[in-house]
Design an enzyme around this catalytic site. Structure first.
Site, PDB file in Angstrom:
ATOM      1  N   ASP A   1     -23.766   0.340 -38.750  1.00 34.95           N
ATOM      2  CA  ASP A   1     -25.024   0.943 -39.203  1.00 34.95           C
ATOM      3  C   ASP A   1     -26.021  -0.154 -39.572  1.00 34.95           C
ATOM      4  O   ASP A   1     -25.626  -1.262 -39.921  1.00 34.95           O
ATOM      5  CB  ASP A   1     -24.836   1.736 -40.508  1.00 34.95           C
ATOM      6  CG  ASP A   1     -23.767   2.779 -40.391  1.00 34.95           C
ATOM      7  OD1 ASP A   1     -23.471   3.203 -39.280  1.00 34.95           O
ATOM      8  OD2 ASP A   1     -23.238   3.154 -41.472  1.00 34.95           O
TER       9      ASP A   1
HETATM   10  N1  URA Z   1     -18.401   3.150 -41.000  1.00 33.40           N
HETATM   11  C1  URA Z   1     -19.642   3.361 -41.471  1.00 33.40           C
HETATM   12  O1  URA Z   1     -19.880   4.296 -42.217  1.00 33.40           O
HETATM   13  N2  URA Z   1     -20.599   2.516 -41.074  1.00 33.40           N
HETATM   14  C2  URA Z   1     -20.399   1.475 -40.247  1.00 33.40           C
HETATM   15  O2  URA Z   1     -21.327   0.749 -39.943  1.00 33.40           O
HETATM   16  C3  URA Z   1     -19.096   1.269 -39.779  1.00 33.40           C
HETATM   17  C4  URA Z   1     -18.109   2.126 -40.163  1.00 33.40           C
END
Ligand code: URA
Length: 247
Positions: free
Chosen positions: A106
C-alpha cells in the site's frame, strides 16, 4: 544478449529510447564494443560487450531487484502522485519485458518490495503453493486483546466480502501495540484487514522480509540488484517455529 536480437531492438527494449532515438545513438557512434569499436544496429553481440558512451549497459533481461519502499509511494506505473518507479532509474520504466513489482505494498506501507521482468519468476514468488513467508511489523492503534494469535493461526478467519478463509498466519506479540505478522499468501490490504477483523487498526506497517530475504543495510528509498545468492536465500526461508500451512 539473449537469443539473436539485433542491437537496435535490444537497446530499445532496455529503455535506451525509441527505435529512432537508438538509431540516433548508433549513428553518432556512441555505441561501441568493450574495445571501443563502433557497433551497428544489425549487429548481434553479447550484453557484456556493449558500451554506450563507454559505459556498460543496464542489467540484462532477467533482472530481480529489491527496493526499500518508503511510505507515500504507490505501486503503479501510471497513478497520480509519487510512484515506486520514481525511485528507480528512469530507463527501468521503459524496459520490455516490463519491470513490475512482485505483488504490491500500500501507499502507506514501507519496506521490502521486489521487482522483476521475469514473469515465471514473479509467478513462482507469489504463487500460494510456494508458501513464501512475508513478514510485517505492525504498529497498532489499540492494545492487543490477547486472542489475536489464535484467531490468525486458526485457518478459519474470513475477511469481509471474502468466501475463502485465510491460511494460518503467525503473530508474534512484541508489545501491547506492536506485533510481527507472518503471512503465507498475499490478499488485498491483508494485514490491515486482518487487524480490522479483530477490532484493531494498523497505523505504521513495514514489510521486513520476503522468503529468506530481508533489507539488510539497504537505506529507505534505495534499491539494489539481487544476485543468484539472494535468489537462493529468497526461496530458502527459515521455517517459523509455529509451522507453515499445509497443502
Ligand atoms: N497488507 C496490507 O494491509 N498492506 C500491505 O501493503 C501489505 C500487506
Amino acid at each position: 544478449m539473449s537469443g539473436k536480437v539485433k542491437l537496435l531492438r535490444y537497446l530499445a527494449n532496455l529503455g535506451y529510447g525509441s527505435r529512432r532515438e537508438v538509431l540516433g545513438l548508433l549513428a553518432d557512434g556512441r555505441v561501441t564494443d568493450a574495445q571501443g569499436e563502433r557497433l551497428y544496429g544489425d549487429d548481434v553481440c553479447q550484453h557484456d560487450d556493449i558500451r554506450i558512451d563507454g559505459e556498460v549497459l543496464d542489467p540484462a533481461p532477467g533482472l530481480l531487484l529489491m527496493l526499500n519502499k518508503p511510505t507515500g509511494y504507490t505501486c503503479s506505473s501510471k497513478d497520480q502522485g509519487r510512484l515506486v518507479y520514481d525511485l528507480l532509474p528512469r530507463r527501468f520504466r521503459l524496459r520490455s519485458p516490463l519491470l513490475s513489482s512482485v505483488g504490491r505494498l500500500d501507499r502507506d506501507t514501507s519496506g521490502l518490495l521486489l521487482f522483476t521482468d521475469d514473469g515465471q519468476l514473479l509467478h513462482r514468488i507469489i504463487a500460494p503453493k510456494s508458501h513464501l513467508p512475508k513478514v510485517y511489523l505492525a504498529e497498532l492503534a489499540r492494545d492487543l486483546r490477547g486472542d489475536e494469535a489464535e484467531v490468525f493461526a486458526s485457518g478459519t478467519l474470513l475477511l469481509e466480502r471474502e468466501t475463502r478463509p485465510l491460511l494460518p498466519a503467525v503473530l508474534d506479540v512484541l508489545s501491547p501495540r506492536q506485533a510481527r505478522l507472518t503471512l503465507y499468501e498475499g490478499r488485498y490490504h491483508q494485514v490491515r484487514r486482518m487487524f480490522a477483523a479483530v477490532g484493531n487498526h494498523v497505523g505504521a506497517l513495514h514489510r521486513e522480509r520476503v522468503g529468506g530475504l530481508d533489507l539488510g543495510e539497504l537505506p529507505q528509498g534505495q534499491w539494489r540488484l539481487l544476485q543468484q545468492s539472494d535468489l537462493k536465500r529468497l526461496f530458502s526461508p527459515a521455517v517459523h517455529p509455529s509451522a507453515m500451512p499445509s497443502g
